[in-house]
Design a protein around this motif. Structure first.
Motif, PDB file in Angstrom:
ATOM      1  N   PHE A 264      23.547 -79.114   9.053  1.00  0.00           N
ATOM      2  CA  PHE A 264      24.756 -78.655   8.374  1.00  0.00           C
ATOM      3  C   PHE A 264      25.592 -77.948   9.438  1.00  0.00           C
ATOM      4  O   PHE A 264      25.056 -77.218  10.270  1.00  0.00           O
ATOM      5  CB  PHE A 264      24.421 -77.620   7.296  1.00  0.00           C
TER       6      PHE A 264
ATOM      7  N   TYR B 154      25.770 -83.263   7.928  1.00  0.00           N
ATOM      8  CA  TYR B 154      26.779 -82.910   6.928  1.00  0.00           C
ATOM      9  C   TYR B 154      27.718 -81.944   7.634  1.00  0.00           C
ATOM     10  O   TYR B 154      27.317 -80.839   8.012  1.00  0.00           O
ATOM     11  CB  TYR B 154      26.129 -82.248   5.709  1.00  0.00           C
TER      12      TYR B 154
ATOM     13  N   THR C 159      26.326 -89.651   8.842  1.00  0.00           N
ATOM     14  CA  THR C 159      27.121 -88.430   8.728  1.00  0.00           C
ATOM     15  C   THR C 159      27.986 -88.472   7.476  1.00  0.00           C
ATOM     16  O   THR C 159      28.477 -89.526   7.087  1.00  0.00           O
ATOM     17  CB  THR C 159      28.012 -88.273   9.986  1.00  0.00           C
ATOM     18  N   LEU C 160      28.167 -87.303   6.861  1.00  0.00           N
ATOM     19  CA  LEU C 160      29.119 -87.114   5.774  1.00  0.00           C
ATOM     20  C   LEU C 160      30.020 -85.965   6.200  1.00  0.00           C
ATOM     21  O   LEU C 160      29.538 -84.876   6.521  1.00  0.00           O
ATOM     22  CB  LEU C 160      28.413 -86.776   4.458  1.00  0.00           C
TER      23      LEU C 160
ATOM     24  N   PRO D 234      25.694 -90.094   3.342  1.00  0.00           N
ATOM     25  CA  PRO D 234      26.063 -90.167   4.766  1.00  0.00           C
ATOM     26  C   PRO D 234      25.882 -91.587   5.281  1.00  0.00           C
ATOM     27  O   PRO D 234      24.993 -92.310   4.844  1.00  0.00           O
ATOM     28  CB  PRO D 234      25.054 -89.229   5.440  1.00  0.00           C
TER      29      PRO D 234
END
Length: 187
Positions: A29, A112, A129-130, A161
């Motif tokens: 994160f 994230y 990835t998001l 993601p």
């Protein structure tokens, strides 16, 4: 100009290994604390939506995986990202070098990111990835095929993601290199 970021990051890690975290027990994160000015251009991006979305996501993920919160800079005189997100079920990491950050990202199962460079780093390394966009500069991340929440409106359900489209990433990287080249020859 973000293409230059991709170019520089990609040059730095060329041959340095790609995504290896498929079976990893942690996700990365990297989120900034909320800033009220975000809502000036994106009225749907309220602090309530942002904070609850990230907290709910962390609660869900922490049931099956560890969360490593990567903070790239420490601040003096204002609330740091890690202070803002102090209640998240995560371990804090403050990489000393870009190589340390890359190792954390490369070995994570997912990234994230609400920090642009975190989204770019995840993308360059091929990590699913998001991205959470608070600014139009995240359009380049979306262009890479990375799901990007918040660019055009609120999102009720978060997408999964995704790994970047490496062909597009190469195209964006080349645009960045072209810009850098023209700056060097113009200067």
């Amino acid at each position: 100009m973000v293409g230059c970021d991709v170019a520089l990051l990609d040059q730095r890690f060329l041959g340095g290994g790609q995504y290896s975290g498929r079976d990893s027990d942690y996700v990365v994160f990297s989120f900034p604390g909320y800033s009220p000015h975000w809502a000036l251009t994106r009225p749907w991006l309220t602090e309530e939506w942002y904070a609850s979305t990230i907290r709910d996501l962390a609660a869900q993920i922490s049931q099956t995986q560890r969360i490593v919160f990567v903070e790239f800079d420490q601040v003096i005189g204002r609330v740091s990202d890690s202070d803002y997100w102090a209640g998240l079920p995560c371990t804090l990491a403050r990489p000393a070098t870009i190589e340390d950050a890359a190792a954390l990202f490369r070995n994570a199962s997912h990234v994230y990111a609400g920090r642009l460079h975190a989204a770019i780093l995840g993308s360059v390394l091929g990590v699913p990835t998001l991205a959470f966009a608070y600014h139009h500069k995240f359009e380049v991340v979306s262009e890479l095929g990375i799901p990007t929440v918040g660019l055009t409106g609120p999102c009720a359900t978060l997408p999964k993601p995704e790994r970047p489209d490496m062909t597009i990433l190469e195209s964006v990287r080349q645009r960045g290199l072209d810009v850098l080249s023209s700056v060097r020859t113009d200067g």
